[in-house]
Write a protein that holds these residues in place. Structure first.
Motif, PDB file in Angstrom:
ATOM      1  N   ILE A  22       0.686  -1.241   0.105  1.00 35.13           N
ATOM      2  CA  ILE A  22       0.149   0.158   0.088  1.00 35.13           C
ATOM      3  C   ILE A  22       0.816   1.189   0.138  1.00 35.13           C
ATOM      4  O   ILE A  22       0.527   2.007  -0.625  1.00 35.13           O
ATOM      5  CB  ILE A  22      -1.150   0.140   1.393  1.00 35.13           C
ATOM      6  CG1 ILE A  22      -1.873   1.179   0.996  1.00 35.13           C
ATOM      7  CG2 ILE A  22      -0.113   0.119   2.453  1.00 35.13           C
ATOM      8  CD1 ILE A  22      -3.051   1.131   2.052  1.00 35.13           C
ATOM      9  N   LEU A  23       1.965   1.138   0.667  1.00 35.82           N
ATOM     10  CA  LEU A  23       2.893   2.158   0.897  1.00 35.82           C
ATOM     11  C   LEU A  23       4.224   1.872   0.553  1.00 35.82           C
ATOM     12  O   LEU A  23       4.877   0.817   1.025  1.00 35.82           O
ATOM     13  CB  LEU A  23       2.836   2.767   2.114  1.00 35.82           C
ATOM     14  CG  LEU A  23       3.721   3.776   2.262  1.00 35.82           C
ATOM     15  CD1 LEU A  23       3.376   5.281   1.628  1.00 35.82           C
ATOM     16  CD2 LEU A  23       4.045   4.280   4.039  1.00 35.82           C
ATOM     17  N   ILE A  33       6.720  13.337   7.394  1.00 37.44           N
ATOM     18  CA  ILE A  33       7.046  13.201   5.908  1.00 37.44           C
ATOM     19  C   ILE A  33       5.950  12.641   5.071  1.00 37.44           C
ATOM     20  O   ILE A  33       5.390  13.166   4.138  1.00 37.44           O
ATOM     21  CB  ILE A  33       8.375  12.884   5.601  1.00 37.44           C
ATOM     22  CG1 ILE A  33       9.485  13.912   6.084  1.00 37.44           C
ATOM     23  CG2 ILE A  33       8.328  12.619   3.894  1.00 37.44           C
ATOM     24  CD1 ILE A  33      10.825  13.254   5.664  1.00 37.44           C
ATOM     25  N   LEU A  34       5.316  11.482   5.668  1.00 36.45           N
ATOM     26  CA  LEU A  34       4.261  10.722   5.163  1.00 36.45           C
ATOM     27  C   LEU A  34       2.853  11.510   4.968  1.00 36.45           C
ATOM     28  O   LEU A  34       2.332  11.594   4.026  1.00 36.45           O
ATOM     29  CB  LEU A  34       4.175   9.297   5.519  1.00 36.45           C
ATOM     30  CG  LEU A  34       2.996   8.423   5.270  1.00 36.45           C
ATOM     31  CD1 LEU A  34       3.189   8.426   3.588  1.00 36.45           C
ATOM     32  CD2 LEU A  34       3.135   7.239   5.932  1.00 36.45           C
ATOM     33  N   SER A  35       2.765  12.164   6.146  1.00 37.32           N
ATOM     34  CA  SER A  35       1.511  13.001   6.113  1.00 37.32           C
ATOM     35  C   SER A  35       1.714  14.252   5.747  1.00 37.32           C
ATOM     36  O   SER A  35       0.370  14.884   5.821  1.00 37.32           O
ATOM     37  CB  SER A  35       1.037  12.934   7.791  1.00 37.32           C
ATOM     38  OG  SER A  35       1.958  13.582   8.421  1.00 37.32           O
ATOM     39  N   GLY A  36       2.714  14.696   5.352  1.00 36.21           N
ATOM     40  CA  GLY A  36       2.669  16.106   4.553  1.00 36.21           C
ATOM     41  C   GLY A  36       2.961  17.081   5.560  1.00 36.21           C
ATOM     42  O   GLY A  36       2.793  18.426   5.088  1.00 36.21           O
ATOM     43  N   VAL A  37       3.434  16.907   6.998  1.00 34.25           N
ATOM     44  CA  VAL A  37       3.680  18.047   7.746  1.00 34.25           C
ATOM     45  C   VAL A  37       5.020  18.716   7.212  1.00 34.25           C
ATOM     46  O   VAL A  37       5.243  20.113   7.364  1.00 34.25           O
ATOM     47  CB  VAL A  37       3.924  17.454   9.395  1.00 34.25           C
ATOM     48  CG1 VAL A  37       4.427  18.475  10.137  1.00 34.25           C
ATOM     49  CG2 VAL A  37       2.517  17.173   9.712  1.00 34.25           C
ATOM     50  N   ILE A  60       7.619   8.961  -2.465  1.00 35.20           N
ATOM     51  CA  ILE A  60       6.559   8.130  -1.622  1.00 35.20           C
ATOM     52  C   ILE A  60       5.525   7.774  -2.596  1.00 35.20           C
ATOM     53  O   ILE A  60       4.904   8.257  -3.527  1.00 35.20           O
ATOM     54  CB  ILE A  60       5.642   9.114  -0.918  1.00 35.20           C
ATOM     55  CG1 ILE A  60       6.513   9.780   0.366  1.00 35.20           C
ATOM     56  CG2 ILE A  60       4.591   8.457   0.068  1.00 35.20           C
ATOM     57  CD1 ILE A  60       5.956  10.946   1.210  1.00 35.20           C
ATOM     58  N   ILE A  61       5.418   6.242  -2.528  1.00 39.49           N
ATOM     59  CA  ILE A  61       4.609   5.693  -3.384  1.00 39.49           C
ATOM     60  C   ILE A  61       3.546   4.983  -2.816  1.00 39.49           C
ATOM     61  O   ILE A  61       3.449   4.028  -1.934  1.00 39.49           O
ATOM     62  CB  ILE A  61       5.364   4.877  -4.347  1.00 39.49           C
ATOM     63  CG1 ILE A  61       6.253   5.299  -5.531  1.00 39.49           C
ATOM     64  CG2 ILE A  61       4.168   3.905  -5.007  1.00 39.49           C
ATOM     65  CD1 ILE A  61       7.320   4.254  -5.866  1.00 39.49           C
ATOM     66  N   TYR A  62       2.019   5.432  -2.871  1.00 42.60           N
ATOM     67  CA  TYR A  62       0.915   5.125  -2.151  1.00 42.60           C
ATOM     68  C   TYR A  62       0.032   4.655  -3.054  1.00 42.60           C
ATOM     69  O   TYR A  62      -0.295   5.135  -4.336  1.00 42.60           O
ATOM     70  CB  TYR A  62       0.653   6.384  -1.470  1.00 42.60           C
ATOM     71  CG  TYR A  62      -0.562   5.926  -0.669  1.00 42.60           C
ATOM     72  CD1 TYR A  62      -0.564   5.166   0.539  1.00 42.60           C
ATOM     73  CD2 TYR A  62      -1.874   6.271  -0.885  1.00 42.60           C
ATOM     74  CE1 TYR A  62      -1.574   4.991   1.311  1.00 42.60           C
ATOM     75  CE2 TYR A  62      -3.117   6.265  -0.195  1.00 42.60           C
ATOM     76  CZ  TYR A  62      -2.757   5.323   0.976  1.00 42.60           C
ATOM     77  OH  TYR A  62      -3.945   5.346   1.676  1.00 42.60           O
TER      78      TYR A  62
END
Lengths: 393, 518
Positions: free
Chosen positions: B5-6, B50-54, B64-66
């Protein structure tokens, strides 16, 4: 390398620091032309000082509140109560004038202690507490004056707001000059020159950069010109107003307190970072208490000066003074969040407002228009200050 | 071929002067519970931010490949739109709003004209609560009437309301008791069955090994180990070793010619309650002592109570209903406020210099002399400005603060130099006991070394130094003796010959586990 570069840069005059003084001069010159020189008449210079004396006294106290990051909204009402109490004591009860003055200062102090108690001991936001004292003070004034004007006040009372230091006139250049004014101008000039030299020597001693000599000379020249200009205008009028002396003494005392005493530094530290201040051993509650108690005392003094100048106490006296005092602090460069600002800045801010008011009246603008202009000036001054800071960071 | 998924590829992130993450690769399979472990400051939270965009796209390098797509998140909203929701350790709930309002905060249920439909909101909120195992709560109640455990579950409900498909939990059980933790973990397993993927960050290894399918260990900003359930052994000591196993080189200068003197400070039966909750014990029966010339370290995980201990000792700056004794130089003293503490020659350098240490808008000399001003720089309240300048210059030189002048505003200084200003501020009060809370947090290696040297100097001059640090190697590197603090109690004391990260970590985890079992 980097430090060297910064040092070089710092050798120049900091325009922002003197920006407000330049603005003051610019506004004055603008009205000089608009009024055809009327605003430079001896009588008008005297008026400027007498009209703005109480605002300057209040701005000095307000600056301390602003330094903590707050304001005092109750100032105008407390001024009214204090003036009314003094007038009632003197007129209705026939007490000596000094007792009336004492009553005014005591009532002001009590209001200050009241505010200080709620702000410091109970930690109620100053905005709310002083909004309350604003209403309470006004209500008291109307009640004790029974909504009537109290007057007339005896000459020994009004002297403090409208009188002059006794002196002697000497004829010179086809005009009568007040001797005391000339003496004061000479003494002030010597003191200013000496203190500039001393400050520069100290700076050199500790290896700080000093201004290039020509810049220092211009700065000194401007200051001396202002001193002589004002004092000579007063000399050809009625001499030195007692208000000016009172103002000068208070400004000097508070300048000293904020710059040179532990108490002063604690106000700055509290306003800059209250948590760090209290973890550094500063009793923040105590600081809050004294700042607001002090504001009350100064309201008492301003109340005396205002009622003396008007020769009476009126229920509407001091209406809106809090806003003038607050605006003076911000125009004078105090930070809205607290922790930064100077007494002299607040004085300059008050003078800018005063010169604006005075000039616009002379030009014949209505008070309605004057309010619009004052509002814009306040907004403009603070916007320039904040936007320039944002750009820096 | 696994169904990821990620995938986070070669993520590198630098803060000014500090390398936070170095080419981190993280692969999360759809429907699994993936655990992240590592010491404080290892980079777990940075990675999740980083993953959540903060930390927005371009402030880091890597991909990031989601769901098979490369993503560029510029803000939290971007990642939430894709179904990635992060629940931070500090809950993001508004205390006076109702449960329903909180569940749909920022995701309001509006009708066609943008008007909020409160009946729909309450109905849906109720459904969400059922899913997180809170079927009996009234959604109109203010959120602050719930305990922390239930609030945590409401956070999950909030995530579900956003149609979450990847849920990130940062230390979800840190402030929960055993029962509440179990309940939360059960809910997570339930979500897993419904196909929701979770990433969980936690120090509680026992919990992680129980629920997770994969464990990734991060240390110093790099992935050290990947463990998969079924193929690898999920033994706690293997994980601990991976978490802390770094070589100790000469990062910590040796203290020479330093002799231990008398016991300067002794603390007995120190107990303290939470400032907002008089029934919650934060520190329980703490006893310790420090000698002149000694550096004593306090080790422990985040939330162990180290800062709380220091601040409650320093003029009761933290907590309420504080009981216990402080004995200084053999005499029992009462210290009611910070002024008392300073007069008794204590100093406390806080962990957060910007919030609690400095007046950023003021210059260096005023900051340096702030605490000592009434005692050493004034006469009847009037400041001796000459002395302020002379001493500030002296300390600027002696501890090497890099600034063009003592008139420079401290907000323009680097972190390391700011820290030195705070240290100077306290050294100027001429203390006998210095408590340094996270003295090297967020500063570069060079400045760290200088601060270690300064600590040595202080100890040599006969001062007692207490060092609190979340960096285990640092505590070990600078201390003569270490107290281990866990959940508000001292659970061990170690002398220099017993120091090891594994030993400390094992004790902490055993203590935590044994308390959970009780």
């Amino acid at each position: 390398m980097e430090a060297q570069a910064i040092k070089k840069q710092r050798g120049n005059i900091d325009l922002k620091q003197y920006g407000m003084i330049l603005a003051l001069i610019a506004i004055y010159l603008l009205f000089y032309f608009l009024t055809g020189g009327i605003n430079a008449s001896s009588a008008n210079i005297n008026n400027l000082i007498m009209q703005n004396g109480y605002i300057i006294i209040l701005s000095v106290g307000m600056l301390l509140c602003v330094l903590t990051g707050n304001i005092d909204l109750g100032v105008g009402s407390v001024v009214a109560v204090c003036g009314a109490s003094a007038a009632i004591a003197v007129v209705d009860f026939g007490m000596p004038v000094f007792v009336g003055f004492f009553a005014a200062i005591a009532i002001g102090g009590l209001f200050g202690i009241f505010t200080g108690f709620f702000v410091s001991v109970l930690s109620i936001p100053p905005f709310i507490v002083t909004l309350a004292t604003m209403l309470i003070g006004r209500g008291f004034t109307y009640t004790i004056l029974q909504a009537q004007t109290k007057g007339p006040l005896p000459p020994s009372y009004t002297k403090i707001g409208a009188g002059f230091l006794t002196s002697k006139k000497i004829p010179m250049f086809g005009n009568d000059f007040d001797l005391l004014c000339i003496l004061v101008a000479i003494v002030a000039s010597i003191l200013i020159i000496l203190s500039t030299l001393r400050a520069n020597n100290t700076k050199k001693k500790y290896g700080f950069s000093v201004l290039p000599q020509w810049q220092e000379a211009i700065k000194l020249g401007i200051i001396l010109f202002i001193v002589w200009f004002v004092l000579m205008k007063l000399a050809t009028y009625k001499g030195i107003p007692i208000v000016l002396v009172l103002m000068g003494v208070l400004v000097a005392i508070y300048h000293f307190i904020t710059e040179k005493t532990v108490a002063g530094r604690q106000i700055y530290a509290l306003g800059g970072n209250a948590k760090a201040a209290s973890l550094s051993g500063i009793n923040t509650r105590k600081v809050y208490f004294w700042v607001y108690a002090n504001m009350g005392l100064l309201c008492g003094i301003a109340g005396i000066v205002l009622s003396a100048r008007n020769a009476s106490a009126t229920p509407k006296a001091g209406d809106g003074f809090e806003m003038d005092a607050i605006a003076s602090c911000y125009i004078g460069g105090a930070a809205i969040a607290g922790g930064s600002g100077t007494i002299l800045g607040a004085v300059v801010g008050a003078l800018i407002m005063g010169i604006l008011n005075n000039g616009m009246s002379l030009v014949g603008l209505s008070t309605d228009i004057q309010k619009i202009v004052k509002g814009m000036v306040l907004l403009g001054a603070v916007t320039i200050d904040l936007v320039s800071k944002q750009k820096k960071s | 071929m696994s169904d990821y998924i990620l995938e986070m590829k070669d993520i590198t992130k630098k803060f000014t002067g500090v390398q936070a993450l170095t080419e981190v690769n993280l692969q999360v399979e759809r429907g699994e519970i993936h655990a992240l472990c590592g010491e404080n400051g290892a980079g777990k939270s940075t990675l999740m931010n980083i993953l959540s965009g903060v930390y927005p796209y371009k402030s880091y390098s890597g991909q990031i490949i989601y769901n098979g797509q490369e993503c560029q998140f510029h803000q939290i909203k971007d990642s939430e739109e894709k179904g990635i929701v992060i629940i931070h350790q500090e809950l993001a709930l508004i205390p006076y709003l109702s449960i329903a309002e909180n569940v749909f905060l920022g995701n309001e249920q509006t009708g066609q004209k943008g008007v909020i439909d409160w009946w729909e909101t309450r109905k849906k909120a109720q459904q969400m609560l059922v899913e997180v195992g809170l079927p009996n709560e009234d959604v109109s109640k203010p959120i602050n009437t719930l305990g922390v455990g239930k609030q945590q579950l409401v956070e999950i409900a909030k995530a579900l309301a956003k149609k979450v498909s990847l849920l990130i939990l940062d230390e979800p059980t840190a402030s929960l008791n055993d029962e509440e933790s179990d309940h939360l973990l059960t809910i997570l397993l339930g979500l897993k069955k419904k196909g929701i993927t979770s990433i969980i960050i936690s120090h509680k290894l026992a919990e992680l090994t129980k629920v997770s399918d994969k464990i990734t260990v991060i240390r110093d900003g790099s992935v050290i180990k990947n463990l998969v359930k079924g193929t690898d052994d999920f033994a706690e000591d293997i994980i601990i070793q991976a978490m802390v196993g770094r070589e100790l080189t000469q990062r910590y200068p040796i203290r020479e010619n330093c002799t231990l003197g008398e016991v300067i400070m002794e603390v007995k039966n120190w107990t303290c309650h939470h400032p907002d909750d008089a029934n919650r014990i934060v520190l329980e029966d703490v006893n310790f002592n420090v000698r002149a010339g000694e550096v004593v370290g306090f080790a422990g995980l985040m939330g162990a109570g180290r800062t709380e201990l220091a601040m409650s000792l320093f003029g009761k700056s933290y907590g309420q209903k504080i009981t216990g004794e402080i004995i200084l130089r053999g005499e029992k003293v009462t210290i009611e406020n910070v002024g008392d503490a300073i007069r008794n020659k204590m100093a406390y350098c806080s962990e957060d210099r910007k919030q609690y240490g400095l007046v950023l808008s003021d210059d260096m000399k005023h900051n340096m002399t702030m605490a000592a001003l009434p005692y050493f720089f004034s006469n009847h309240g009037v400041i001796n400005s000459n002395e302020v300048i002379v001493q500030s210059e002296k300390y600027k030189e002696s501890i090497n603060v890099k600034a063009y002048s003592i008139n420079q505003k401290v907000e323009t200084l680097s972190g390391g130099n700011q820290q030195k200003v705070v240290l100077a501020k306290w050294i100027m009060t001429a203390p006998d006991i210095l408590i340094l809370d996270e003295p090297t947090r967020g500063i570069d290696v060079g400045a760290k070394h200088e601060i270690y040297l300064l600590i040595n100097e202080l100890a040599k001059s006969g001062k007692a130094v207490i060092v609190i640090s979340s960096e285990m190697p640092e505590v070990i590197g600078v201390s003569d003796r270490i107290y281990i603090l866990n959940e508000g109690r001292i659970i061990g004391e170690m002398n220099k010959d017993e120091f090891s990260q594994e030993a400390i970590m094992t004790r902490i985890i055993r203590d935590t586990n044994s308390r959970r079992r009780k």
